[in-house]
Scaffold this active site. Structure first.
Site, PDB file in Angstrom:
ATOM      1  N   GLU A   1       1.258  -1.472  -9.333  1.00 47.97           N
ATOM      2  CA  GLU A   1       2.230  -0.993  -8.351  1.00 47.97           C
ATOM      3  C   GLU A   1       1.863  -1.411  -6.940  1.00 47.97           C
ATOM      4  O   GLU A   1       2.722  -1.792  -6.150  1.00 47.97           O
ATOM      5  CB  GLU A   1       2.341   0.532  -8.429  1.00 47.97           C
ATOM      6  CG  GLU A   1       3.534   1.117  -7.657  1.00 47.97           C
ATOM      7  CD  GLU A   1       3.276   1.370  -6.183  1.00 47.97           C
ATOM      8  OE1 GLU A   1       4.245   1.614  -5.436  1.00 47.97           O
ATOM      9  OE2 GLU A   1       2.098   1.302  -5.746  1.00 47.97           O
TER      10      GLU A   1
ATOM     11  N   ASP B   1      -2.461   8.483  -3.879  1.00 45.10           N
ATOM     12  CA  ASP B   1      -1.419   7.510  -4.211  1.00 45.10           C
ATOM     13  C   ASP B   1      -2.020   6.532  -5.221  1.00 45.10           C
ATOM     14  O   ASP B   1      -2.725   5.604  -4.850  1.00 45.10           O
ATOM     15  CB  ASP B   1      -0.994   6.802  -2.924  1.00 45.10           C
ATOM     16  CG  ASP B   1      -0.018   5.670  -3.135  1.00 45.10           C
ATOM     17  OD1 ASP B   1       0.558   5.562  -4.230  1.00 45.10           O
ATOM     18  OD2 ASP B   1       0.149   4.861  -2.197  1.00 45.10           O
TER      19      ASP B   1
END
Length: 345
Positions: A221, A187
């Site tokens: 993010e 991720d």
């Protein structure tokens, strides 16, 4: 689309995973990404915020598509140099102390020095600490033990370490013979690899999408504002290519592509989700549609910034998110198939 593009994507992700990039410390990774896309022949530029914006080609600039992935990861920051020379950390993003116990790490100073260490429970020896098993793991009960001869605050400061220095955890990346991809920070570096795989496929085949397509590799993010800027004019849809969730109550496996219908930020565009499902069916991709209970994405930051566009989210299934994560080459391949179908390549 041949499986070789999934293998290429995984190899690129593995190379990027070797470049430390916790949120706020992403310059080296951004330059790596910039060079990788430029090496495929694409027009690339760095944004003022530090992200990477790529023009993937296409004709219709009034109905453009933006694909978003991120190269920032979880990490730590020095919050205190303790009297014994060890370090108390504060987390960057959703780093969990329970998932980083006994992990090797690197402390990066502003002078460019790098020191190794390990993240341990305070008084970590079971032969000494009778309450070892009962101790709650928090950033206050754990500490960085430096692999240097230090025993005081002054010793550690003499190394050049100071509050605010970045702490990067070892990713431990492996791709097994059975196709599993294991690492911290899949991720979302695995999806950056996927977008590189898509870009290579387009170059190798000479296929160009009908609509203009951009990719934005964001760098904030994990702290919530990665996709909040740098949206090119004419973009009407944005799709986050991030990790798909795997776990109890969800359908997706690591060998599938996950299409997210809703997460903690609310529902994704019904039309975009439908078109993603249609693309998966058209390309014969093995997919699942799921609702993620504890998740937010770059494209929601894009909407929060006031952009008027439709949004979606896909990604390869990833197990054990924000820990030692695992996916599979099949999940990468199926994600590439959906992107190919969505772009009508």
């Amino acid at each position: 689309m041949k499986r070789e593009y999934a293998e290429y994507a995984a190899a690129q992700a593995a190379a990027l995973l070797a470049v430390d990039s916790p949120s706020g410390y992403t310059s080296q990774a951004a330059h790596w990404v910039q060079a990788a896309f430029a090496g495929l022949g694409y027009e690339v530029r760095l944004t003022k915020k530090g992200g990477v914006l790529i023009d993937l080609g296409g004709e219709d600039r009034q109905d453009a598509l933006l694909l978003e992935a991120h190269t920032d990861t979880l990490g730590g920051m020095v919050a205190e140099i303790k009297s014994n020379g060890r370090l108390r950390l504060t987390n960057l993003g959703g780093l969990r102390p329970e998932n980083t116990e006994a992990e090797n790490l690197r402390v990066c100073t502003r002078e460019g020095k790098v020191y190794e260490g390990t993240f341990q429970l305070v008084n970590a020896s079971v032969h000494v600490n009778g309450g070892y098993g009962d101790a709650k793991r928090t950033f206050d009960t754990m500490e960085v033990v430096l692999d240097e001869d230090v025993s005081s605050l002054e010793d550690t400061r003499a190394l050049g370490i100071q509050v605010g220095d970045i702490v990067c955890f070892e990713p431990r990346t492996r791709i097994t013979s059975s196709g599993y991809i294991k690492s911290r920070f899949l991720d979302d570096k695995l999806s950056v690899g996927i977008l590189l795989g898509l870009a290579k496929y387009m170059k190798d085949t000479g296929r160009t999408p009908k609509r203009k397509v951009y990719a934005h590799i964001t760098v904030y993010e994990e702290v919530g504002h990665g996709g909040a800027a740098s949206v090119p004019e004419g973009v009407t849809e944005a799709i986050s290519v991030d990790m798909g969730c795997v776990g109890d109550g969800l359908q997706c496996t690591e060998r599938q592509v996950s299409i997210c219908a809703k997460d903690s930020g609310g529902p994704y565009s019904y039309d975009v989700v439908g078109k993603l499902i249609d693309a998966a069916k058209k390309e014969g991709a093995d997919y699942a549609v799921d609702v993620y209970p504890h998740y937010g994405s770059d494209v929601e930051a894009t909407l929060d910034a006031g952009l008027d566009l439709r949004h979606g989210l896909i990604g390869p299934g990833v197990y054990a998110s924000h820990g030692y994560e695992r996916s599979h080459l099949d999940g990468v391949w199926n994600t590439l198939k959906v992107l190919k179908g969505y772009l009508d390549l």
